[in-house]
Write a protein that holds these residues in place. Structure first.
Motif, mmCIF file in Angstrom:
data_model
loop_
_atom_site.group_PDB
_atom_site.id
_atom_site.type_symbol
_atom_site.label_atom_id
_atom_site.label_comp_id
_atom_site.label_asym_id
_atom_site.label_seq_id
_atom_site.Cartn_x
_atom_site.Cartn_y
_atom_site.Cartn_z
ATOM 1 N N THR A 185 -18.623 0.528 7.909
ATOM 2 C CA THR A 185 -19.259 1.674 6.954
ATOM 3 C C THR A 185 -19.416 0.695 5.895
ATOM 4 N N VAL A 186 -20.331 1.267 4.979
ATOM 5 C CA VAL A 186 -20.512 1.050 3.836
ATOM 6 C C VAL A 186 -20.250 1.860 2.424
ATOM 7 N N ARG A 187 -19.372 1.545 1.767
ATOM 8 C CA ARG A 187 -19.052 2.375 0.550
ATOM 9 C C ARG A 187 -19.679 1.766 -0.599
ATOM 10 N N LEU A 188 -20.439 2.772 -1.434
ATOM 11 C CA LEU A 188 -21.147 1.972 -2.550
ATOM 12 C C LEU A 188 -20.256 2.645 -3.946
ATOM 13 N N ALA A 189 -20.562 1.858 -4.956
ATOM 14 C CA ALA A 189 -19.988 1.954 -6.235
ATOM 15 C C ALA A 189 -20.906 2.660 -7.265
ATOM 16 N N ARG A 197 -17.845 -3.227 2.642
ATOM 17 C CA ARG A 197 -18.293 -2.814 4.215
ATOM 18 C C ARG A 197 -17.304 -3.142 4.898
ATOM 19 N N LYS A 198 -16.599 -2.131 5.572
ATOM 20 C CA LYS A 198 -15.492 -2.053 6.351
ATOM 21 C C LYS A 198 -15.635 -1.571 7.750
ATOM 22 N N MET A 199 -15.130 -2.397 8.728
ATOM 23 C CA MET A 199 -15.044 -1.887 10.014
ATOM 24 C C MET A 199 -13.883 -1.223 10.472
ATOM 25 N N ALA A 200 -13.669 -0.146 11.272
ATOM 26 C CA ALA A 200 -12.613 0.736 11.418
ATOM 27 C C ALA A 200 -11.617 0.034 12.612
ATOM 28 N N VAL A 201 -10.494 0.038 12.225
ATOM 29 C CA VAL A 201 -9.515 -0.582 13.348
ATOM 30 C C VAL A 201 -8.226 0.351 13.714
ATOM 31 N N ALA A 202 -7.718 0.520 14.853
ATOM 32 C CA ALA A 202 -6.596 1.032 14.862
ATOM 33 C C ALA A 202 -5.591 0.086 15.375
ATOM 34 N N MET A 203 -4.246 0.391 15.130
ATOM 35 C CA MET A 203 -3.183 -0.496 15.428
ATOM 36 C C MET A 203 -2.279 0.365 16.320
ATOM 37 N N ALA A 204 -1.428 -0.402 17.089
ATOM 38 C CA ALA A 204 -0.348 0.045 17.763
ATOM 39 C C ALA A 204 0.817 -0.998 17.707
ATOM 40 N N LEU A 205 1.601 -0.470 17.291
ATOM 41 C CA LEU A 205 3.289 -1.490 17.355
ATOM 42 C C LEU A 205 4.117 -0.973 18.225
ATOM 43 N N LEU A 212 2.073 -6.053 18.448
ATOM 44 C CA LEU A 212 0.987 -5.360 17.649
ATOM 45 C C LEU A 212 -0.311 -5.501 18.141
ATOM 46 N N THR A 213 -1.057 -4.459 18.576
ATOM 47 C CA THR A 213 -2.301 -4.458 19.027
ATOM 48 C C THR A 213 -3.271 -3.917 18.172
ATOM 49 N N LEU A 214 -4.314 -4.700 17.983
ATOM 50 C CA LEU A 214 -5.477 -3.992 16.918
ATOM 51 C C LEU A 214 -6.723 -3.979 17.766
ATOM 52 N N THR A 215 -7.260 -3.021 17.635
ATOM 53 C CA THR A 215 -8.568 -2.568 18.493
ATOM 54 C C THR A 215 -9.587 -1.873 17.511
ATOM 55 N N ASP A 216 -10.836 -2.576 17.413
ATOM 56 C CA ASP A 216 -11.932 -2.495 16.321
ATOM 57 C C ASP A 216 -12.924 -1.382 16.862
ATOM 58 N N GLU A 217 -13.632 -1.013 15.946
ATOM 59 C CA GLU A 217 -14.642 0.167 16.378
ATOM 60 C C GLU A 217 -15.761 -0.293 17.506
ATOM 61 N N THR A 250 -9.738 -7.751 3.880
ATOM 62 C CA THR A 250 -10.055 -8.138 5.231
ATOM 63 C C THR A 250 -11.524 -7.175 5.305
ATOM 64 N N PRO A 251 -12.173 -7.693 6.519
ATOM 65 C CA PRO A 251 -13.249 -6.611 6.753
ATOM 66 C C PRO A 251 -13.190 -5.482 7.435
ATOM 67 N N PHE A 252 -11.538 -5.147 7.454
ATOM 68 C CA PHE A 252 -11.338 -3.929 8.455
ATOM 69 C C PHE A 252 -10.751 -2.798 7.392
ATOM 70 N N GLU A 253 -10.610 -1.682 7.860
ATOM 71 C CA GLU A 253 -9.903 -0.518 7.358
ATOM 72 C C GLU A 253 -9.117 0.261 8.530
ATOM 73 N N LEU A 254 -7.781 0.500 7.959
ATOM 74 C CA LEU A 254 -7.044 1.218 9.222
ATOM 75 C C LEU A 254 -7.705 2.741 9.441
ATOM 76 N N GLU A 255 -7.678 2.947 10.655
ATOM 77 C CA GLU A 255 -8.090 4.214 11.101
ATOM 78 C C GLU A 255 -7.211 5.030 11.720
ATOM 79 N N ARG A 256 -6.026 4.414 12.307
ATOM 80 C CA ARG A 256 -5.140 5.093 12.813
ATOM 81 C C ARG A 256 -4.030 3.919 13.280
ATOM 82 N N LEU A 257 -2.786 4.418 13.222
ATOM 83 C CA LEU A 257 -1.576 3.627 13.366
ATOM 84 C C LEU A 257 -0.660 4.181 14.458
ATOM 85 N N ASP A 258 -0.342 3.487 15.577
ATOM 86 C CA ASP A 258 0.739 4.491 16.240
ATOM 87 C C ASP A 258 1.879 3.496 16.549
#
Length: 643
Positions: free
Chosen positions: A309-313, A431-439, A448-453, A487-495
């Protein structure tokens, strides 16, 4: 590394300055047949390529170290490799242009260069010279350049059957013509230009630069003949127009026609501009990204071809970047707004009109604000373009560095916006890609598990003694694991699934997060969907039995390709063997139409006797011939006059 069912939920980004939704996550796949749509942006160099990715491109095309059809836009293998590595993180493809026609002695060097491009991970080559197909090629896809003059279903079908994985269509085609090509070749990705400068001649069919200046457009050295001023005279020597840029076209802008192009069958939307600066690439790429994403929200059968996802200034605005005025060219048929006879330079955005002129300043009637340092321009009574720099602004009073010869009611344009350029020189997008984390816990510590979009998933184990914390740890866990800013990622969800409130030091969590991110990046590199195919040997018939100089055959291997495909007679390229009576330009743009004397559209008889001639400032004459059957104007050097 594994690719499990995603635990992410599809993002819903509605911010005005947020573009490029993530790809649909597993479990939420739309069952309808979806077509990936590619926004293809230009790159003059590595910086432009990286910013094209950052601002929303799904693919980037860049010049090779040699033979890239833009002699002023070549790039080193090291820079191309760096761009490939960066782009592939976002599933953005890199296409390298090797689309000049080649001399016999250049083939071996070209073959070596292609292998080097293959080894650094380039996704495809855009080529014109059929001799390349007879080289010892690695398994890298080839795309048919617009320099091949791809304007008929028969030509595109031939190229697809020959092994070309994508075909770049001629800019002059209408929606109906694009649709007919798509219907004839439904499985072939069609690449169409949507923005940027227009060549007045069909691409690959312009020889005037070679004939007049010894600089071949087919070899990347176009002398911009079509941007020069000419006079137009008739057969009796009467002057019809004097000192006008009669072959200079406005710039293409299909931003309001994108959905129609997709429905017609286009799947790669290309921005022209391998000689443009980084501000142009940022602004125009971001603008088209927003337009396409708005379509994708309504039309679920179309999806974007890359990730993140691209965010513009900033707010993208096409009139802030170089343009000669805009036209959608022939997409909806012939229209009278395609040319720019007064000037081949950029006018920019319209700002208002001069209201009053005083000694060292003037006032403007308009609603747009000016800034100190803005560059303004205007056309005088004779249609000549003048420009000047604004030194100081006080409300609607403008104090220029040097006072221009302005008159009240003169229309003003801004072709350099100081404030906008200042924004463009800074970081203007991420530009960031969504990632979910699970601890989670394991028998000897934590996982720790990371799953991207895109459903890439990794797990990292942390052997660590479980000790109860003195204070609640949930907030600290979220803070430390969620620090993904660089990083190229942004946190979408953390379990967090722990049996107790265990203490894990912040430094340990940070190391765990960094290790997990590195492994996820590695997983993305490993799982990148690289297409590797060998160009096949085929013998199906070429649409024509003979080729004139218009076939641009420069070497023996290209000649062999056409012989293999049933062409009996192949003439050499104009660059190899010039023909004195050759047509030098084939133009859909027609001066007889522009003057209002088209026998088909206007049904008005011209007051001047044909043939007409263009006369350049150095006295050379070029004869114009009009082929109404194919709606085309031909330009030839008048050798009799020259001799």
């Amino acid at each position: 590394i594994r690719k499990p069912r995603s635990i992410l939920k599809k993002l819903n980004k509605n911010s005005e300055n947020s573009v490029g939704s993530c790809a649909p996550f597993c479990g939420e796949r739309n069952m309808m047949k979806q077509r990936k749509i590619e926004l293809l942006a230009p790159a003059k160099n590595l910086e432009c390529g990286i910013e094209a990715v950052n601002h929303g491109a799904d693919a980037v095309y860049i010049g090779a170290p040699k033979f890239g059809a833009r002699a002023a836009a070549v790039n080193s293998l090291e820079d191309i490799a760096a761009l490939v590595a960066y782009a592939h993180l976002y599933n953005v493809r890199i296409y390298v242009t090797v689309n000049t026609i080649l001399k016999e002695e250049e083939l071996a060097e070209t073959e070596k260069m292609i292998w080097e491009l293959y080894r650094i991970g380039v996704d495809a080559l855009i080529v014109q010279d059929m001799g390349i197909t007879h080289l010892n090629l690695p398994p890298i896809p080839l795309h048919g350049s617009t320099q091949m003059d791809n304007r008929t279903p028969e030509k595109v079908r031939f190229l697809a059957d020959a092994g070309f994985r994508q075909v770049v269509l001629a800019r002059e085609l209408s929606l109906q013509e694009i649709r007919r090509i798509h219907e004839a070749c439904p499985e072939t990705p069609l690449e169409v230009f949507v923005h940027g400068a227009l060549c007045v001649s069909y691409s690959g069919q312009c020889y005037v630069s070679q004939a007049c200046f010894g600089r071949s457009a087919n070899r990347g050295e176009c002398a911009q003949f079509c941007r020069l001023p000419f006079s137009l005279v008739d057969a009796d020597g009467k002057t019809i127009a004097r000192g006008k840029h009669l072959l200079s076209l406005k710039d293409m802008n299909q931003s309001e026609n994108l959905e129609a192009l997709l429905d017609a069958g286009a799947s790669s939307l290309k921005i022209e501009g391998r000689l443009k600066d980084v501000a142009y690439v940022k602004n125009v790429t971001a603008y088209y990204r927003q337009k396409l994403d708005a379509i994708f929200k309504r039309r679920k059968e179309y999806i974007r071809a890359s990730s993140g996802t691209v965010r513009l200034a900033f707010r993208p605005q096409l009139d802030k970047s170089f343009s000669r005025g805009f036209t959608d060219y022939f997409l909806h048929g012939r229209t009278p707004d395609i040319f720019s006879f007064h000037t081949p330079k950029s006018l920019g955005e319209e700002m208002g009109v001069v209201k009053e002129v005083r000694g060292n300043y003037f006032t403007v009637a308009g609603v747009k604000p000016f800034s100190n340092g803005d560059g303004l321009c205007y056309l005088d009574e004779a249609g000549k373009l003048h420009g000047f720099r604004v030194n100081r602004v006080e409300n609607n009073k403008l104090y220029p560095q040097e006072m221009p010869r302005l008159r009240p009611k003169t229309k003003l344009y801004r072709n350099f916006d100081q404030e906008f350029e200042r924004v463009m020189q800074k970081k203007s997008a991420e530009r960031k890609m969504a990632v979910a984390m699970a601890l989670e816990e394991n028998n000897f510590g934590f996982t720790l598990t990371l799953t991207d979009e895109d459903d890439n998933s990794i797990s990292v184990t942390l052997p660590y003694e479980k000790a109860p914390a003195r204070t609640p740890q949930a907030e600290n866990l979220r803070n430390q694991l969620g620090k993904l800013g660089n990083t190229p990622f942004e946190l979408e969800r953390l379990d967090i699934s722990l049996s107790g409130d265990w203490f894990i030091p912040s430094s340990v969590l940070a190391d765990l997060r960094r290790t997990a991110v590195e492994k996820l990046l590695e997983a993305r590199r490993i799982n990148y969907p690289q297409e590797r195919v060998r160009f096949p040997k085929t013998v199906h018939a070429f649409p024509a039995g003979e080729l004139t100089y218009l076939g641009n055959v420069m070497n023996g291997k290209a000649q062999a390709f056409y012989h293999d495909h049933g062409v009996k007679r192949v003439e050499p390229a104009f660059e190899k063997e010039a023909q004195a009576d050759a047509v030098l330009m084939f133009c859909k743009h027609c001066l007889r139409y522009s003057m209002g004397w088209c026998p088909v559209h206007h049904k008005v008889k011209s007051p001047y006797r044909e043939p007409y001639y263009l006369v350049s400032t150095d006295g050379r004459r070029f004869r114009l011939d009009f082929d109404c059957k194919v709606c085309q104007m031909k330009v030839s050097l008048d050798n009799r006059a020259s001799s």
